[in-house]
Design an enzyme around this catalytic site. Structure first.
Site, PDB file in Angstrom:
ATOM      1  N   ASP A 125      50.257 -31.942 -70.575  1.00 37.32           N
ATOM      2  CA  ASP A 125      51.239 -32.193 -71.636  1.00 37.32           C
ATOM      3  C   ASP A 125      51.094 -33.614 -72.163  1.00 37.32           C
ATOM      4  O   ASP A 125      51.834 -34.508 -71.781  1.00 37.32           O
ATOM      5  CB  ASP A 125      52.651 -31.963 -71.079  1.00 37.32           C
ATOM      6  N   GLU A 155      56.374 -37.170 -79.800  1.00 39.88           N
ATOM      7  CA  GLU A 155      56.863 -35.805 -79.637  1.00 39.88           C
ATOM      8  C   GLU A 155      57.869 -35.690 -78.506  1.00 39.88           C
ATOM      9  O   GLU A 155      58.839 -34.919 -78.584  1.00 39.88           O
ATOM     10  CB  GLU A 155      55.682 -34.860 -79.380  1.00 39.88           C
ATOM     11  N   GLU A 156      57.675 -36.461 -77.457  1.00 41.44           N
ATOM     12  CA  GLU A 156      58.536 -36.333 -76.285  1.00 41.44           C
ATOM     13  C   GLU A 156      59.935 -36.917 -76.488  1.00 41.44           C
ATOM     14  O   GLU A 156      60.805 -36.730 -75.649  1.00 41.44           O
ATOM     15  CB  GLU A 156      57.877 -37.014 -75.077  1.00 41.44           C
TER      16      GLU A 156
END
Length: 374
Positions: A125, A155-156
């Site tokens: 990830d 994104e996180e």
């Protein structure tokens, strides 16, 4: 882990396992992606891509949780790459492969491996996914098929990189027709992905000596009451998709045990299986008179198409796809398990990573050949 060992890699221009290890060795926790972005840009330039750096603004310190304020944010940018015109391509690719290269904290140090697995922050990830996409793009290029590569930051946390990419022009039209986004789906195409609603609660009170609580007004007590109301809410369930879930991920406040707290805050993430409007209203009602409510991020529930011959699943997590609406019809596919993402035991099977290179190649060809099924 034992010493690095050999492993069977099919003949391909890029070894995705080695590239994954190089990427994992570089820290790129959210807001600190600059060094990894530079590596990626130079790496893709060396492969013969035209590379565009898309600058992404730093976060608002006032809305950044304390754990992410421990060190200053770095200058950061997305990386968008297309084969150079010398390869014989003069237009934008119809298919873009995309994922993110930021990771959740903490950085776990260099990549480790044994005969069958890679271990470390980002192996699934999503740095392993990124490496598989680069390898697939190179394999397709050797067959005369071009793809774009879009690798984003943030994104996180808040999809900041994807939002910037969605606003910027990408050279000349036409826009891509398809976007294959990469997240850990166990090499299965996702038919849907949950949305998310990030909620921040801020309670205010009045400090006083804890021996005389009647002279103060506890922000923590207000926040706990609001959280109790929020946790009691009845949340939607959709057959075939799953249930709406709510996680209180950050909780903090107060000054000392002998001081009535004047401030407290909580950060919540709701996983959506439909529209967020009713949930927003319910949370506002639950917190009325107790604390301020800030809805800092909303990404909608998304349904996607299948491809013949691909295993499928429903992703209970959200992705950058809702923030990349100008990049073509989305698909979601990647190696690795979401069950080990965001954990100290993040790992990926080397063979699964290699297999996904071929899945990306197959997916691109199916889309370009009009073989996709709704």
């Amino acid at each position: 882990m034992g010493a690095r060992t050999s492993y069977p890699v099919p003949a391909m221009a890029i070894d995705p396992i080695e590239l994954t290890k190089q990427l994992v060795d570089i820290e790129s926790t959210t807001y600190h992606e600059g060094e990894c972005g530079e590596f990626l840009a130079e790496y893709l330039l060396g492969l013969g891509y035209d590379v565009t750096r898309q600058p992404v603004p730093p976060p608002d310190p006032a809305r950044t949780p304390g754990a992410l304020r421990d060190k200053p944010a770095q200058p950061r940018f997305n990386v968008y790459a297309v084969p150079r015109s010398e390869h014989g391509f003069g237009v934008q690719p119809e298919v873009v492969l995309s994922t993110h290269f930021d990771t959740v904290p903490p950085f776990l140090g260099p990549c480790r491996e044994d005969a069958t697995h890679l271990y470390g922050r980002g192996v699934c990830d999503a740095k392993g996914i990124l490496a598989a996409q680069v390898a697939a793009s190179q394999q397709l290029l050797e067959e005369g098929i071009q793809t774009g590569l879009l690798f984003v930051v943030g994104e996180e946390r808040d999809s900041a990189g994807a939002k910037i990419a969605n606003e910027l022009p990408i050279n000349d039209p036409p826009r891509p027709k398809f976007l294959i986004n990469g997240e850990p789906t166990d090499n299965r195409l996702a038919l849907a992905s949950k949305g998310c609603l990030r909620v921040e609660l801020y309670a205010s009170g009045k400090m006083a000596h804890s021996a005389y609580p009647e002279l103060g007004d506890s922000a923590i007590n207000k926040l706990l009451a609001a959280l109790e109301n929020v946790r009691a809410l009845q949340l939607p369930v959709v057959e075939g998709i799953g249930d709406t879930t709510l996680n209180i991920g950050i909780l903090g406040g107060g000054r000392a045990p002998n001081v009535i707290a004047d401030k407290a805050e909580a950060h919540i993430l709701v996983r959506l299986v439909g529209p967020a409007e009713d949930i927003r209203k319910s949370i506002l009602t639950a917190c009325e008179g107790l604390c301020e409510v800030v809805f800092s991020l909303e990404l909608p529930f998304v349904q996607m198409r299948a491809l013949e011959g691909f295993d499928t699943m429903v992703a209970k997590f959200t992705t950058d796809i809702p923030s990349l609406t100008t990049w073509g019809e989305p698909l979601l596919l990647g190696p690795g398990s979401i069950h080990v993402a965001h954990t100290p035991d993040e790992t990926i099977l080397k063979q699964e990573l290699l297999d996904c290179v071929q899945l990306y190649v197959r997916a691109v060809k199916a889309l370009l050949n009009g073989e996709a099924g709704k």
